[in-house]
Design a protein around this motif. Structure first.
Motif, PDB file in Angstrom:
ATOM      1  N   PHE A 181       0.832  -1.210   0.000  1.00  0.00           N
ATOM      2  CA  PHE A 181       0.000   0.000   0.000  1.00  0.00           C
ATOM      3  C   PHE A 181       0.874   1.270   0.000  1.00  0.00           C
ATOM      4  CE2 PHE A 181      -3.394  -2.781   1.990  1.00  0.00           C
ATOM      5  CZ  PHE A 181      -4.180  -2.794   0.855  1.00  0.00           C
ATOM      6  N   ALA A 182       1.981   1.225   0.738  1.00  0.00           N
ATOM      7  CA  ALA A 182       2.877   2.382   0.758  1.00  0.00           C
ATOM      8  C   ALA A 182       3.429   2.644  -0.649  1.00  0.00           C
ATOM      9  CB  ALA A 182       4.019   2.155   1.749  1.00  0.00           C
ATOM     10  N   GLY A 183       3.805   1.567  -1.343  1.00  0.00           N
ATOM     11  CA  GLY A 183       4.303   1.725  -2.711  1.00  0.00           C
ATOM     12  C   GLY A 183       3.260   2.309  -3.634  1.00  0.00           C
ATOM     13  N   LEU A 184       2.040   1.824  -3.507  1.00  0.00           N
ATOM     14  CA  LEU A 184       0.960   2.351  -4.350  1.00  0.00           C
ATOM     15  C   LEU A 184       0.681   3.823  -4.051  1.00  0.00           C
ATOM     16  CD1 LEU A 184      -1.506  -0.698  -4.242  1.00  0.00           C
ATOM     17  CD2 LEU A 184      -0.045   0.028  -6.151  1.00  0.00           C
ATOM     18  N   LEU A 185       0.772   4.187  -2.780  1.00  0.00           N
ATOM     19  CA  LEU A 185       0.545   5.592  -2.424  1.00  0.00           C
ATOM     20  C   LEU A 185       1.653   6.492  -2.980  1.00  0.00           C
ATOM     21  CD1 LEU A 185      -0.753   5.260   1.249  1.00  0.00           C
ATOM     22  CD2 LEU A 185      -1.994   6.201  -0.699  1.00  0.00           C
ATOM     23  N   TYR A 186       2.902   6.005  -2.940  1.00  0.00           N
ATOM     24  CA  TYR A 186       3.996   6.791  -3.532  1.00  0.00           C
ATOM     25  C   TYR A 186       3.749   7.000  -5.023  1.00  0.00           C
ATOM     26  CZ  TYR A 186       6.997   6.736   0.609  1.00  0.00           C
ATOM     27  OH  TYR A 186       7.520   6.941   1.863  1.00  0.00           O
ATOM     28  N   ILE A 187       3.279   5.959  -5.704  1.00  0.00           N
ATOM     29  CA  ILE A 187       2.976   6.087  -7.142  1.00  0.00           C
ATOM     30  C   ILE A 187       1.827   7.070  -7.350  1.00  0.00           C
ATOM     31  CG2 ILE A 187       2.103   4.853  -9.164  1.00  0.00           C
ATOM     32  CD1 ILE A 187       3.556   2.366  -8.102  1.00  0.00           C
ATOM     33  N   ALA A 188       0.792   6.947  -6.516  1.00  0.00           N
ATOM     34  CA  ALA A 188      -0.374   7.832  -6.649  1.00  0.00           C
ATOM     35  C   ALA A 188       0.006   9.293  -6.430  1.00  0.00           C
ATOM     36  CB  ALA A 188      -1.448   7.414  -5.645  1.00  0.00           C
ATOM     37  N   LEU A 189       0.993   9.537  -5.569  1.00  0.00           N
ATOM     38  CA  LEU A 189       1.445  10.909  -5.330  1.00  0.00           C
ATOM     39  C   LEU A 189       2.377  11.395  -6.441  1.00  0.00           C
ATOM     40  CD1 LEU A 189       2.208  10.644  -1.497  1.00  0.00           C
ATOM     41  CD2 LEU A 189       0.345  11.936  -2.545  1.00  0.00           C
ATOM     42  N   SER A 190       3.159  10.492  -7.015  1.00  0.00           N
ATOM     43  CA  SER A 190       4.161  10.885  -8.006  1.00  0.00           C
ATOM     44  C   SER A 190       3.543  11.198  -9.361  1.00  0.00           C
ATOM     45  CB  SER A 190       5.209   9.770  -8.171  1.00  0.00           C
ATOM     46  OG  SER A 190       5.856   9.498  -6.964  1.00  0.00           O
ATOM     47  N   VAL A 191       2.533  10.425  -9.761  1.00  0.00           N
ATOM     48  CA  VAL A 191       1.961  10.594 -11.099  1.00  0.00           C
ATOM     49  C   VAL A 191       1.389  12.003 -11.320  1.00  0.00           C
ATOM     50  CG1 VAL A 191       0.101   9.833 -12.626  1.00  0.00           C
ATOM     51  CG2 VAL A 191       1.548   8.148 -11.483  1.00  0.00           C
ATOM     52  N   PRO A 192       0.586  12.551 -10.397  1.00  0.00           N
ATOM     53  CA  PRO A 192       0.093  13.922 -10.618  1.00  0.00           C
ATOM     54  C   PRO A 192       1.211  14.957 -10.705  1.00  0.00           C
ATOM     55  CG  PRO A 192      -1.166  12.839  -8.894  1.00  0.00           C
ATOM     56  CD  PRO A 192       0.009  11.956  -9.185  1.00  0.00           C
ATOM     57  N   ILE A 193       2.285  14.752  -9.931  1.00  0.00           N
ATOM     58  CA  ILE A 193       3.414  15.697  -9.990  1.00  0.00           C
ATOM     59  C   ILE A 193       4.061  15.655 -11.374  1.00  0.00           C
ATOM     60  CG2 ILE A 193       5.690  16.242  -9.034  1.00  0.00           C
ATOM     61  CD1 ILE A 193       4.693  14.944  -6.400  1.00  0.00           C
ATOM     62  N   ALA A 194       4.252  14.447 -11.903  1.00  0.00           N
ATOM     63  CA  ALA A 194       4.854  14.313 -13.233  1.00  0.00           C
ATOM     64  C   ALA A 194       3.945  14.934 -14.295  1.00  0.00           C
ATOM     65  CB  ALA A 194       5.105  12.841 -13.537  1.00  0.00           C
ATOM     66  N   MET A 195       2.630  14.713 -14.175  1.00  0.00           N
ATOM     67  CA  MET A 195       1.693  15.277 -15.149  1.00  0.00           C
ATOM     68  C   MET A 195       1.683  16.804 -15.064  1.00  0.00           C
ATOM     69  SD  MET A 195      -1.463  12.567 -14.724  1.00  0.00           S
ATOM     70  CE  MET A 195      -2.509  13.465 -15.857  1.00  0.00           C
ATOM     71  N   ALA A 196       1.712  17.339 -13.838  1.00  0.00           N
ATOM     72  CA  ALA A 196       1.730  18.793 -13.667  1.00  0.00           C
ATOM     73  C   ALA A 196       3.010  19.387 -14.233  1.00  0.00           C
ATOM     74  CB  ALA A 196       1.598  19.143 -12.184  1.00  0.00           C
ATOM     75  N   SER A 197       4.126  18.672 -14.065  1.00  0.00           N
ATOM     76  CA  SER A 197       5.401  19.152 -14.597  1.00  0.00           C
ATOM     77  C   SER A 197       5.363  19.225 -16.120  1.00  0.00           C
ATOM     78  CB  SER A 197       6.527  18.215 -14.143  1.00  0.00           C
ATOM     79  OG  SER A 197       7.728  18.532 -14.810  1.00  0.00           O
ATOM     80  N   ARG A 198       4.819  18.178 -16.756  1.00  0.00           N
ATOM     81  CA  ARG A 198       4.748  18.186 -18.221  1.00  0.00           C
ATOM     82  C   ARG A 198       3.831  19.302 -18.711  1.00  0.00           C
ATOM     83  NH1 ARG A 198       4.974  12.502 -17.501  1.00  0.00           N
ATOM     84  NH2 ARG A 198       2.704  12.336 -17.453  1.00  0.00           N
ATOM     85  N   SER A 199       2.708  19.511 -17.992  1.00  0.00           N
ATOM     86  CA  SER A 199       1.782  20.570 -18.382  1.00  0.00           C
ATOM     87  C   SER A 199       2.442  21.948 -18.241  1.00  0.00           C
ATOM     88  CB  SER A 199       0.524  20.500 -17.512  1.00  0.00           C
ATOM     89  OG  SER A 199      -0.320  21.587 -17.786  1.00  0.00           O
ATOM     90  N   LEU A 200       3.162  22.153 -17.117  1.00  0.00           N
ATOM     91  CA  LEU A 200       3.852  23.427 -16.904  1.00  0.00           C
ATOM     92  C   LEU A 200       4.912  23.650 -17.968  1.00  0.00           C
ATOM     93  CD1 LEU A 200       4.452  25.930 -15.167  1.00  0.00           C
ATOM     94  CD2 LEU A 200       6.000  24.509 -13.801  1.00  0.00           C
ATOM     95  N   ASP A 201       5.643  22.598 -18.300  1.00  0.00           N
ATOM     96  CA  ASP A 201       6.701  22.719 -19.306  1.00  0.00           C
ATOM     97  C   ASP A 201       6.115  23.123 -20.656  1.00  0.00           C
ATOM     98  OD1 ASP A 201       9.401  22.421 -20.263  1.00  0.00           O
ATOM     99  OD2 ASP A 201       8.713  20.602 -21.270  1.00  0.00           O
TER     100      ASP A 201
END
Length: 213
Positions: A185-205
């Motif tokens: 569950f901890a691993g899944l939560l890290y993924i769930a937190l990381s994906v929006p950050i990566a998407m926001a970064s691509r959108s900002l770029d």
């Protein structure tokens, strides 16, 4: 669902450690990056030494030094303070190099054109140079932030009750197969937190690239 609820108890501290240390590092990295580019040799060498020291020593060593090495009866950092200070200063070292690389990538003609137009150095830096550097390094900074999110689990070694600490505590009390579940569950939560950050970064770029076209 009990393992998931246990891990979720550590989510607020995971976010506090990650965001707090990133903000601290992002602020401290500004003077360090400028020091790395200064023409004053002694200052540049000092900043280089500080950056290399921050990046060269393992994170867990910094955290143990801050938590247990500099404590005294009059002064003692809490586990959370040591985690924020340790990961924040380490982040400053890495982000200073990212900032420096971004500033170095901006064509020198931009500096010369600003001087030719009579624009003062501070205005040229903040209005012309820095925005271009931010656009260049924003994907790298986002990648570092995602890495910092995962590295925040190191804070569990100095008893910060973030997600991995909670997972370890549950696993020690449940030695059967269910003891593995909190780590999943901890691993899944890290993924769930990381994906929006990566998407926001691509959108900002993409937005920053369009703004300069």
């Amino acid at each position: 669902m009990e393992p998931l609820l246990v891990v979720l108890q550590g989510l607020p501290l995971t976010l506090i450690v990650t965001i707090g240390s990133f903000i601290l590092g992002a602020i401290l990295a500004v003077p360090l990056s400028l020091g790395l580019r200064t023409s004053i040799l002694p200052l540049r060498l000092i900043c280089r030494l500080v950056v290399d020291l921050l990046r060269g020593v393992p994170m867990i060593v910094w955290l143990f030094v801050l938590k247990f090495g500099i404590s005294s009866p009059e002064f003692r950092l809490t586990s959370l303070e040591a985690a924020l200070l340790g990961l924040g200063t380490i982040s400053a070292g890495y982000l200073a190099e990212i900032y420096r690389a971004g500033l170095q990538t901006v064509p020198r003609g931009q500096y010369e054109a600003s001087q030719a137009l009579g624009i003062s150095r501070p205005i040229a830096f903040f209005r012309i140079i820095a925005p271009q550097a931010v656009r260049i390094v924003s994907p790298t900074i986002a990648t570092y932030f995602i890495g910092l999110l995962k590295n925040s689990s190191i804070a569990s070694t100095i008893i910060v009750a973030e997600m991995v600490f909670q997972a370890q505590a549950y696993a020690r009390q449940n030695l059967s197969i269910s003891g593995v579940l909190p780590y999943v569950f901890a691993g899944l939560l890290y993924i769930a937190l990381s994906v929006p950050i990566a998407m926001a970064s691509r959108s900002l770029d993409e937005r920053l690239r369009k703004s300069v076209i």
